[in-house]
Design an enzyme around this catalytic site. Structure first.
Site, PDB file in Angstrom:
ATOM      1  N   GLY A 147     -22.956 -32.191  -0.996  1.00 21.06           N
ATOM      2  CA  GLY A 147     -24.185 -32.368  -0.625  1.00 21.06           C
ATOM      3  C   GLY A 147     -24.575 -32.997   0.708  1.00 21.06           C
ATOM      4  O   GLY A 147     -23.399 -33.266   1.556  1.00 21.06           O
ATOM      5  N   CYS A 148     -25.913 -32.982   1.107  1.00 17.81           N
ATOM      6  CA  CYS A 148     -26.140 -33.226   2.525  1.00 17.81           C
ATOM      7  C   CYS A 148     -25.710 -34.790   2.943  1.00 17.81           C
ATOM      8  O   CYS A 148     -25.032 -35.169   3.635  1.00 17.81           O
ATOM      9  CB  CYS A 148     -27.345 -33.280   2.816  1.00 17.81           C
ATOM     10  SG  CYS A 148     -28.698 -33.693   1.569  1.00 17.81           S
ATOM     11  N   TYR A 149     -26.169 -35.829   1.942  1.00 20.07           N
ATOM     12  CA  TYR A 149     -25.904 -37.210   2.361  1.00 20.07           C
ATOM     13  C   TYR A 149     -24.280 -37.370   2.126  1.00 20.07           C
ATOM     14  O   TYR A 149     -23.774 -38.283   2.850  1.00 20.07           O
ATOM     15  CB  TYR A 149     -26.528 -38.038   1.162  1.00 20.07           C
ATOM     16  CG  TYR A 149     -28.049 -38.237   1.463  1.00 20.07           C
ATOM     17  CD1 TYR A 149     -28.430 -38.942   2.686  1.00 20.07           C
ATOM     18  CD2 TYR A 149     -29.054 -38.031   0.435  1.00 20.07           C
ATOM     19  CE1 TYR A 149     -29.988 -39.173   2.915  1.00 20.07           C
ATOM     20  CE2 TYR A 149     -30.344 -38.218   0.751  1.00 20.07           C
ATOM     21  CZ  TYR A 149     -30.829 -39.084   1.874  1.00 20.07           C
ATOM     22  OH  TYR A 149     -32.067 -39.350   1.977  1.00 20.07           O
ATOM     23  N   SER A 150     -24.009 -36.681   1.313  1.00 16.31           N
ATOM     24  CA  SER A 150     -22.265 -36.676   0.996  1.00 16.31           C
ATOM     25  C   SER A 150     -21.641 -36.462   2.289  1.00 16.31           C
ATOM     26  O   SER A 150     -20.612 -36.977   2.793  1.00 16.31           O
ATOM     27  CB  SER A 150     -21.872 -36.019  -0.416  1.00 16.31           C
ATOM     28  OG  SER A 150     -22.477 -36.383  -1.375  1.00 16.31           O
ATOM     29  N   ALA A 152     -22.602 -36.419   5.404  1.00 21.81           N
ATOM     30  CA  ALA A 152     -22.606 -37.175   6.595  1.00 21.81           C
ATOM     31  C   ALA A 152     -21.860 -38.602   5.903  1.00 21.81           C
ATOM     32  O   ALA A 152     -21.054 -39.087   7.114  1.00 21.81           O
ATOM     33  CB  ALA A 152     -24.206 -37.657   6.673  1.00 21.81           C
TER      34      ALA A 152
END
Length: 344
Positions: A147-150, A152
């Protein structure tokens, strides 16, 4: 290699079209959507006279006959059902949704509120955080794209967690994203009238990337505990900044921590550790596959601040998916995605 894209009408899917248009090895064989037959440029007019392909219905047997690799850029809850139809075929599969990330089906139901994928599909999918799972990605047939947040958050935390230099229960992640992370479907949350000149928190301690981050942290360090994770929407189209706070469990200097990060990512071309005293901004990675990381140690409190920024549609989705595809097929991981960030 011939590639089929499923879920092309979303932002992640259309970003795959943009990247693969000039990829020297991967060729877009077909594009697919549940919306039926229409030229892709009618959905996205910026592709007029560039991409002449039409959206096709999803026929797994036909796709398997014509393509070598399939990218799923469909929403969570959809990928799991579609992916099962492709299991009988000898295809490489990369899923950009969250449907194959969580190894525990009960966790998926709790956080995503959908029926889970079949356990054999979940077990089959390799978690595609290439910088820390390269050997498995190289030998994978199925990839679950992080995932995107994951992405980063985990890239920011990995070196210090793996070395066990922090108090396991101290992780606080304060993350902000552009509105494209919410998808293309119109909602009150991503309306211009709601987000222009605004800044809002959402899914407080309830975001579906929480168990994904915790799952990976526990793989790296069995002593890790639960995290505090807050997500916010910024009045911008794309970009993520994760500001991460952790308490050190022993005395380390900032230079020791900086050296650890430099060494950890010396062979990772898409992770840039900023010089001490400098901190990245989302615009400085826009349109690229880079993750930029800045570090600061508060000697008064013994607390380390990690600032990690990515483009949510690139390193957080389509760019990382192509990076994984490159590694799976023995290519230089930068192939076709070695973009200089857009500026301003």
């Amino acid at each position: 290699m011939k590639v089929a894209l499923i879920g092309t009408t979303g932002y992640g899917g259309i970003e795959l079209v943009r990247i693969l248009h000039n990829h020297p090895v991967f060729h877009i064989q077909s594009i697919h959507s549940t919306r039926g037959d229409a030229p892709i440029w009618k959905e996205y007019p910026h592709l007029f006279d560039i991409n002449h392909q039409s959206l096709e219905t999803i026929n797994p047997e036909k796709i398997a006959q014509e393509a070598d690799m399939v990218f799923f850029a469909t929403p969570s809850g959809v990928s799991s059902q579609l992916a099962a139809q492709f299991e009988p075929y000898d295809l490489q599969v990369i899923d950009l949704s969250g449907d194959l990330r969580l190894k525990n089906q009960e966790d998926y139901v709790k956080w995503y509120k959908h029926e889970p994928a079949q356990q054999q599909l979940i077990n089959k999918a390799v978690y595609g955080l290439t910088e820390w799972n390269r050997e498995h990605v190289e030998n994978a047939k199925w990839i679950s794209n992080p995932g995107c947040y994951s992405t980063a958050s985990l890239l920011g935390l990995a070196p210090i967690v793996k070395e066990n230099w922090i108090v396991p229960s101290s992780v606080i992640i304060d993350a902000k994203s552009g509105t494209s992370g919410a998808g293309r479907k119109p909602t009150r949350m991503n309306m211009m009238a709601e987000m222009s000149e605004n800044f809002k928190i959402y899914k407080v301690n309830e975001h579906q990337h929480i168990p994904e981050i915790e799952q990976q942290l526990n793989i790296w360090n069995k002593g890790m505990k639960t995290i505090t994770f807050s997500t916010h929407l910024l009045p911008i189209s794309r970009g993520i900044m994760a500001t991460i706070y952790v308490q050190l469990n022993n005395e380390k200097t900032l230079h020791e921590i900086y050296d650890l990060y430099q060494q950890s990512y010396e062979n990772s071309p898409f992770v840039r550790i900023r010089p001490l005293g400098q901190f990245p901004a989302v615009k400085e990675v826009a349109g690229s596959n880079y993750c930029d990381i800045g570090l600061h140690l508060d000697e008064r409190t013994g607390r380390l601040t990690i600032v990690s920024v990515i483009d949510n549609l690139m390193k957080g989705a389509a760019g990382q998916a192509v990076q994984n595809a490159n590694v799976m097929n023995g290519l230089d991981e930068k192939t076709g995605i070695d973009f200089i960030p857009m500026y301003p």
